[in-house]
Design a protein around this motif. Sequence first.
Motif, PDB file in Angstrom:
ATOM      1  N   UNK A   1      -9.761   8.720  -3.345  1.00 46.59           N
ATOM      2  CA  UNK A   1      -8.702   8.145  -3.475  1.00 46.59           C
ATOM      3  C   UNK A   1      -7.400   9.029  -3.492  1.00 46.59           C
ATOM      4  N   UNK A   2      -7.789  10.172  -4.074  1.00 50.26           N
ATOM      5  CA  UNK A   2      -6.396  10.821  -4.172  1.00 50.26           C
ATOM      6  C   UNK A   2      -6.332  11.581  -2.638  1.00 50.26           C
ATOM      7  N   UNK A   3      -7.417  11.768  -1.985  1.00 53.17           N
ATOM      8  CA  UNK A   3      -7.116  12.628  -0.965  1.00 53.17           C
ATOM      9  C   UNK A   3      -6.491  11.558   0.135  1.00 53.17           C
ATOM     10  N   UNK A   4      -6.960  10.513   0.293  1.00 56.86           N
ATOM     11  CA  UNK A   4      -6.535   9.590   0.928  1.00 56.86           C
ATOM     12  C   UNK A   4      -5.018   9.554   1.085  1.00 56.86           C
ATOM     13  N   UNK A   5      -4.560   9.381  -0.369  1.00 57.61           N
ATOM     14  CA  UNK A   5      -3.261   9.017  -0.647  1.00 57.61           C
ATOM     15  C   UNK A   5      -2.345  10.305  -0.056  1.00 57.61           C
ATOM     16  N   UNK A   6      -3.049  11.632  -0.688  1.00 54.78           N
ATOM     17  CA  UNK A   6      -2.144  12.631  -0.235  1.00 54.78           C
ATOM     18  C   UNK A   6      -2.061  12.975   1.240  1.00 54.78           C
ATOM     19  N   UNK A   7      -3.490  13.046   1.684  1.00 57.71           N
ATOM     20  CA  UNK A   7      -3.462  13.413   3.257  1.00 57.71           C
ATOM     21  C   UNK A   7      -2.556  12.426   4.180  1.00 57.71           C
ATOM     22  N   UNK A   8      -2.753  10.968   3.890  1.00 55.45           N
ATOM     23  CA  UNK A   8      -2.095  10.160   4.935  1.00 55.45           C
ATOM     24  C   UNK A   8      -0.679  10.102   4.710  1.00 55.45           C
ATOM     25  N   UNK A   9      -0.398  10.092   3.438  1.00 56.39           N
ATOM     26  CA  UNK A   9       1.035   9.953   2.923  1.00 56.39           C
ATOM     27  C   UNK A   9       1.423   8.581   2.450  1.00 56.39           C
ATOM     28  N   UNK A  10       0.672   8.167   1.452  1.00 62.10           N
ATOM     29  CA  UNK A  10       0.732   6.897   0.651  1.00 62.10           C
ATOM     30  C   UNK A  10       0.769   7.191  -0.795  1.00 62.10           C
ATOM     31  N   UNK A  11       1.677   6.292  -1.545  1.00 61.17           N
ATOM     32  CA  UNK A  11       1.737   6.755  -2.971  1.00 61.17           C
ATOM     33  C   UNK A  11       0.586   6.226  -3.791  1.00 61.17           C
TER      34      UNK A  11
END
Length: 590
Positions: free
Chosen positions: A30-40
């Motif tokens: 969950x944290x990777x997807x947010x960080x890497x794709x640019x979502x809060x």
Amino acid sequence: MTDTTPQHRAQIDVTTWSDASSRAALDLVASSVAEMVGFEIAIISVVRGEVMYSVSVEGSNEAVQAMLGLATPVSMIESELARADDWGRFRFVPHDRLANDDHLAAFGWVPDLTPLDTADAWDPLDLLIAPLYGEDGDMIGLLSIDVPLSGRRPGRTQRHLLERYAAQAERTLRVAFERDALAERLRLAEVARRVVRFATTQDDLASVLHDCRAPLLEGFRSDYVAIRTYATGDLAPFGTSPTILDEVGAEAVRAMARRAWADERVVVHGDLVAPDPALSEEERAVCQEAITNGGLGSILLVPMGDTLACHGHVALGRKDPLLAWSPDEQRDALEVARDIAHAVVRLRTQERERRLVAELRRLATYRSQLLSTVSHELKNPLAAVLGYAEVLDTLLPEAGDGRRALGALARAATRLGGVVDDLLVLAEVEDPDSAAPTEPFDALPVVLGAIELTRITAARREVTVELTAPEGAVLVCCDAGDLDRVVTNLLSNAIKYSPAASTVSVVLAEHDDEVEVAVRDEGIGISAEDQERLFTEFFRSTNPAAVAEPGTGLGLTICRRIVERHGGRIEVDSTLGEGSTFRVLLPTPA
Ligand code: ADP
């Protein structure tokens, strides 16, 4: 929607889902997807039965608080998916196409965000979700993301990245489910093992039911368990207490359990469980009242039956309404309940046997008391008859009708006296309360005594009595008086039913764990038909040669009872017209 909302909006403690390492792996995705794709915000939810709840939330504190552990009905997600744009693994539902009016109720939280004034601006109500599937194609979870840092709907590159993260989230979730399934199998196998152990080793129902409670509670992750057996015939219902189901409606519960038993299934009822179509309105109401009273979220009613009947039920309850009863748990609960049912049947059979034995014992005591009372009552008047016969004997003239009548009277009274004596002995040896003493002693003197006692009768009938016995003492476990009675009886019979100039052989022999006393004659023999009833009370042979001899038909019955109560047996081997052998076998002292 409205009436179920309060329940579906329940937030659960996510630590009850899977194990810590599975949860950590999902957090990382969950944290990777947010960080890497640019979502809060990135949220991973898992499907449990009819609902889905978020187990990993990446985002602001406010978002985490609002969303972590939040439950959403799967059906609601499915209806959104139906109207979404297909972006590969991800599905996009623009805010103006949402199926549910009450978006907040459905998904819990709307970000505080002002949309940009562009065509591709992200709207706070836009929905971007990737359903995650198990190997069998069933939806097992959901990855949803919200609040793009750019303020715009994702472009090609972002979508490409999202695709990879969705695949990773799916893999991680599958592994978590597999680990869960494995852990569940181990848990259930352990319940089955422990229940079988208690069910097969415990000797009373209360202990079986009591001991099965802990493994059921632990293995089925339950907060409540009750086991109940139903009444059958003379046996009352029995169970652990208290039982919240029975308190609401015992009859309805039995009816549900019996139907479930016939269909080989369980009954599940809960706040978040689809209503069981096999239950009537009233039955559902009973289940609902029970879980409300018990402070439970769901209940599993498991019929406890074998192939023949439903003997009771096991009820398991969970406080957490989101913790669904998995198909494996339902199947294993049936199996475990079947094992308990086998114990119930086994112990009930034992209980019936115990009662039957007690009843037979009571009857035997009564019979023996009756025999003894009647015999004693006969003894005194009989003694008076014989006494007066003796007096008359001195008063009557030597010859004449009077003396003949007196002779007949005395013979009849003597014969009656024999019957009374035998009845008294029978009453004594039949009395289950008078235990047979088993002090070991030498059988040889007893056998010699019996031969001596019958010596005059044998001589009068010109019958020779021979004895074969080993050197030294032959120890046997039997009361001396009893053994004397048996040997004398067999020996008298042998002499009584033998022709003149024949031989009666008595053999005393020692085998491995038995002592044998055999009496063989060359007399009239006993037909195969008569042999079958030889040891029953008052039996006298149909053979005219035997009927001619006086007897009560009680001697062999007494012999059998005596031998059996000393743990031995008596056998006969006879051929009509050739002779008989009676063999008594008694256990040697340990
Ligand atoms: P009783 O001899 O007093 O009639 P028992 O119980 O001792 O009673 O014997 C039952 C019957 O078994 C006898 O009436 C007789 O018909 C038969 N029986 C017993 N012993 C012998 C024997 N040694 N040979 C032939 N018949 C026998």
